[in-house]
Design a protein around this motif. Sequence first.
Motif, PDB file in Angstrom:
ATOM      1  N   ILE A   1      10.657  -8.058  22.348  1.00 57.18           N
ATOM      2  CA  ILE A   1      10.700  -6.657  21.842  1.00 57.18           C
ATOM      3  C   ILE A   1      11.679  -6.288  20.662  1.00 57.18           C
ATOM      4  O   ILE A   1      11.232  -5.627  19.757  1.00 57.18           O
ATOM      5  CB  ILE A   1      11.526  -5.797  23.059  1.00 57.18           C
ATOM      6  CG1 ILE A   1      10.295  -6.005  23.988  1.00 57.18           C
ATOM      7  CG2 ILE A   1      11.934  -4.570  22.613  1.00 57.18           C
ATOM      8  CD1 ILE A   1      11.145  -5.537  25.665  1.00 57.18           C
ATOM      9  N   GLU A   2      12.669  -7.043  20.539  1.00 57.17           N
ATOM     10  CA  GLU A   2      13.656  -7.106  19.350  1.00 57.17           C
ATOM     11  C   GLU A   2      12.798  -7.472  18.150  1.00 57.17           C
ATOM     12  O   GLU A   2      12.750  -6.703  16.849  1.00 57.17           O
ATOM     13  CB  GLU A   2      14.933  -7.816  19.429  1.00 57.17           C
ATOM     14  CG  GLU A   2      15.996  -7.594  18.390  1.00 57.17           C
ATOM     15  CD  GLU A   2      17.156  -8.340  18.530  1.00 57.17           C
ATOM     16  OE1 GLU A   2      17.705  -8.710  17.576  1.00 57.17           O
ATOM     17  OE2 GLU A   2      17.364  -8.563  19.850  1.00 57.17           O
ATOM     18  N   GLU A   3      11.912  -8.481  18.191  1.00 58.78           N
ATOM     19  CA  GLU A   3      11.205  -8.845  16.936  1.00 58.78           C
ATOM     20  C   GLU A   3      10.133  -7.967  16.603  1.00 58.78           C
ATOM     21  O   GLU A   3       9.800  -7.500  15.499  1.00 58.78           O
ATOM     22  CB  GLU A   3      10.550 -10.187  17.466  1.00 58.78           C
ATOM     23  CG  GLU A   3       9.662 -10.813  16.243  1.00 58.78           C
ATOM     24  CD  GLU A   3       9.004 -12.358  16.872  1.00 58.78           C
ATOM     25  OE1 GLU A   3       8.207 -12.454  15.941  1.00 58.78           O
ATOM     26  OE2 GLU A   3       9.437 -12.839  17.574  1.00 58.78           O
ATOM     27  N   PHE A   4       9.626  -7.419  17.720  1.00 58.98           N
ATOM     28  CA  PHE A   4       8.192  -6.272  17.540  1.00 58.98           C
ATOM     29  C   PHE A   4       9.049  -5.132  16.914  1.00 58.98           C
ATOM     30  O   PHE A   4       8.355  -4.583  15.746  1.00 58.98           O
ATOM     31  CB  PHE A   4       7.740  -6.113  18.747  1.00 58.98           C
ATOM     32  CG  PHE A   4       6.662  -7.001  19.033  1.00 58.98           C
ATOM     33  CD1 PHE A   4       5.977  -7.753  18.184  1.00 58.98           C
ATOM     34  CD2 PHE A   4       6.726  -7.318  20.447  1.00 58.98           C
ATOM     35  CE1 PHE A   4       5.144  -8.774  18.815  1.00 58.98           C
ATOM     36  CE2 PHE A   4       5.724  -8.552  20.789  1.00 58.98           C
ATOM     37  CZ  PHE A   4       5.094  -9.128  19.736  1.00 58.98           C
ATOM     38  N   ALA A   5      10.244  -4.750  17.302  1.00 62.97           N
ATOM     39  CA  ALA A   5      10.696  -3.393  16.798  1.00 62.97           C
ATOM     40  C   ALA A   5      11.193  -3.662  15.387  1.00 62.97           C
ATOM     41  O   ALA A   5      11.276  -2.863  14.538  1.00 62.97           O
ATOM     42  CB  ALA A   5      12.110  -3.277  17.489  1.00 62.97           C
ATOM     43  N   GLY A   6      11.554  -4.941  15.012  1.00 65.54           N
ATOM     44  CA  GLY A   6      11.858  -5.383  13.603  1.00 65.54           C
ATOM     45  C   GLY A   6      10.862  -5.276  12.531  1.00 65.54           C
ATOM     46  O   GLY A   6      10.875  -4.789  11.518  1.00 65.54           O
ATOM     47  N   ALA A   7       9.627  -5.734  13.232  1.00 66.71           N
ATOM     48  CA  ALA A   7       8.397  -5.775  12.443  1.00 66.71           C
ATOM     49  C   ALA A   7       8.114  -4.196  12.304  1.00 66.71           C
ATOM     50  O   ALA A   7       7.368  -3.954  11.059  1.00 66.71           O
ATOM     51  CB  ALA A   7       7.430  -6.684  13.088  1.00 66.71           C
ATOM     52  N   VAL A   8       8.134  -3.427  13.359  1.00 65.53           N
ATOM     53  CA  VAL A   8       7.687  -1.949  13.053  1.00 65.53           C
ATOM     54  C   VAL A   8       8.714  -1.440  11.951  1.00 65.53           C
ATOM     55  O   VAL A   8       7.922  -0.605  11.159  1.00 65.53           O
ATOM     56  CB  VAL A   8       7.562  -1.263  14.411  1.00 65.53           C
ATOM     57  CG1 VAL A   8       7.456   0.101  14.256  1.00 65.53           C
ATOM     58  CG2 VAL A   8       6.455  -2.016  15.372  1.00 65.53           C
ATOM     59  N   ARG A   9       9.893  -1.552  12.146  1.00 65.28           N
ATOM     60  CA  ARG A   9      10.942  -0.977  11.130  1.00 65.28           C
ATOM     61  C   ARG A   9      10.586  -1.530   9.551  1.00 65.28           C
ATOM     62  O   ARG A   9      10.375  -0.685   8.867  1.00 65.28           O
ATOM     63  CB  ARG A   9      12.328  -1.389  11.422  1.00 65.28           C
ATOM     64  CG  ARG A   9      13.293  -0.663  10.623  1.00 65.28           C
ATOM     65  CD  ARG A   9      14.808  -0.846  11.191  1.00 65.28           C
ATOM     66  NE  ARG A   9      15.756  -0.026  10.243  1.00 65.28           N
ATOM     67  CZ  ARG A   9      16.355  -0.618   9.451  1.00 65.28           C
ATOM     68  NH1 ARG A   9      16.341  -2.203   9.130  1.00 65.28           N
ATOM     69  NH2 ARG A   9      17.376  -0.022   8.530  1.00 65.28           N
ATOM     70  N   ARG A  10      10.209  -2.934   9.530  1.00 62.62           N
ATOM     71  CA  ARG A  10       9.982  -3.325   8.203  1.00 62.62           C
ATOM     72  C   ARG A  10       8.712  -2.748   7.756  1.00 62.62           C
ATOM     73  O   ARG A  10       8.702  -2.204   6.565  1.00 62.62           O
ATOM     74  CB  ARG A  10       9.864  -4.864   8.254  1.00 62.62           C
ATOM     75  CG  ARG A  10       9.664  -5.439   6.636  1.00 62.62           C
ATOM     76  CD  ARG A  10       9.863  -7.026   6.912  1.00 62.62           C
ATOM     77  NE  ARG A  10       8.404  -7.488   7.435  1.00 62.62           N
ATOM     78  CZ  ARG A  10       8.334  -7.936   8.470  1.00 62.62           C
ATOM     79  NH1 ARG A  10       9.496  -8.234   9.190  1.00 62.62           N
ATOM     80  NH2 ARG A  10       7.010  -8.423   8.689  1.00 62.62           N
ATOM     81  N   HIS A  11       7.654  -2.628   8.277  1.00 58.97           N
ATOM     82  CA  HIS A  11       6.470  -2.099   7.885  1.00 58.97           C
ATOM     83  C   HIS A  11       6.342  -0.858   7.789  1.00 58.97           C
ATOM     84  O   HIS A  11       5.923  -0.334   6.768  1.00 58.97           O
ATOM     85  CB  HIS A  11       5.324  -2.323   8.786  1.00 58.97           C
ATOM     86  CG  HIS A  11       5.065  -3.921   8.955  1.00 58.97           C
ATOM     87  ND1 HIS A  11       4.462  -4.792   7.933  1.00 58.97           N
ATOM     88  CD2 HIS A  11       5.202  -4.787   9.952  1.00 58.97           C
ATOM     89  CE1 HIS A  11       4.743  -5.789   8.315  1.00 58.97           C
ATOM     90  NE2 HIS A  11       4.697  -6.349   9.560  1.00 58.97           N
ATOM     91  N   SER A  12       7.277   0.025   8.530  1.00 60.36           N
ATOM     92  CA  SER A  12       7.393   1.579   8.275  1.00 60.36           C
ATOM     93  C   SER A  12       8.049   1.729   6.945  1.00 60.36           C
ATOM     94  O   SER A  12       7.648   2.602   6.214  1.00 60.36           O
ATOM     95  CB  SER A  12       8.071   2.272   9.415  1.00 60.36           C
ATOM     96  OG  SER A  12       9.110   1.876   9.714  1.00 60.36           O
ATOM     97  N   MET A  13       9.203   1.068   6.657  1.00 62.66           N
ATOM     98  CA  MET A  13       9.877   1.008   5.362  1.00 62.66           C
ATOM     99  C   MET A  13       9.062   0.622   4.169  1.00 62.66           C
ATOM    100  O   MET A  13       9.039   1.373   3.022  1.00 62.66           O
ATOM    101  CB  MET A  13      11.145   0.137   5.492  1.00 62.66           C
ATOM    102  CG  MET A  13      12.096   0.852   6.507  1.00 62.66           C
ATOM    103  SD  MET A  13      13.790   0.186   6.399  1.00 62.66           S
ATOM    104  CE  MET A  13      14.437   0.731   4.715  1.00 62.66           C
ATOM    105  N   GLU A  14       7.891  -0.148   4.428  1.00 67.94           N
ATOM    106  CA  GLU A  14       7.343  -0.650   3.406  1.00 67.94           C
ATOM    107  C   GLU A  14       6.133   0.341   3.151  1.00 67.94           C
ATOM    108  O   GLU A  14       5.982   0.756   2.079  1.00 67.94           O
ATOM    109  CB  GLU A  14       6.673  -2.038   3.558  1.00 67.94           C
ATOM    110  CG  GLU A  14       7.418  -3.272   3.511  1.00 67.94           C
ATOM    111  CD  GLU A  14       6.750  -4.502   4.047  1.00 67.94           C
ATOM    112  OE1 GLU A  14       5.629  -4.404   4.408  1.00 67.94           O
ATOM    113  OE2 GLU A  14       7.487  -5.362   3.946  1.00 67.94           O
ATOM    114  N   VAL A  15       5.442   0.846   3.980  1.00 66.43           N
ATOM    115  CA  VAL A  15       4.734   2.028   3.924  1.00 66.43           C
ATOM    116  C   VAL A  15       5.398   3.518   3.273  1.00 66.43           C
ATOM    117  O   VAL A  15       4.901   3.984   2.368  1.00 66.43           O
ATOM    118  CB  VAL A  15       4.065   2.736   5.259  1.00 66.43           C
ATOM    119  CG1 VAL A  15       3.293   3.773   5.079  1.00 66.43           C
ATOM    120  CG2 VAL A  15       3.248   1.455   5.759  1.00 66.43           C
TER     121      VAL A  15
END
Length: 182
Positions: free
Chosen positions: A6-20
């Motif tokens: 869950i932590e890994e997925f949350a980090g990926a979502v955060r990173r991708h949302s910041m990139e967008v």
Amino acid sequence: LEAAEIEEFAGAVRRHSMEVAAIVEDLLVAARAGLGNVSVIPAVLDIRNELDWVVGELLPLFGLSDESLEVSGSSVFAWADATRVRQILRNLVVNSVRYGGSRIEARVAIDGDLASIELADDGNGISDADLGRLFMPYQRFHQNGTQPDSIGLGLAVSRTLARLMSGDLTYYRRDGWSVFRL
């Protein structure tokens, strides 16, 4: 799912949302620049603090530690727009992390009466044939299958913003290092 997943997925979502969000911000600046309508609101700011803030935000998103990017230089004050300086630095740091070498260094300094930040990496750099297009919109120079494709706006937008603040963004190679100087 386990807590680690869950932590890994949350980090990926955060990173991708910041990139967008960063891509949207660059697209808006590019569109406004074409209309001559980019706002810059300068004030006195410590560019070392701005660099530290950007590095502190970005390195964890890429799973990197503070040791991944060596920052030198002390507090240096400049007349600039903090939001725009952060946008420029974000673009430069992301480029170095994605396309540069294994070592990244940033240096804050005073050059005459101007404040400067140099961001350098030990990667392959830009070929002489591509130098003329380096700061043009929608140009890409690295084909790295492990990294998402960029849209090729970051450097063009960054130079535009630097010049709107009476500065500049330049590139050169020095002793095997690619150096962007703001």
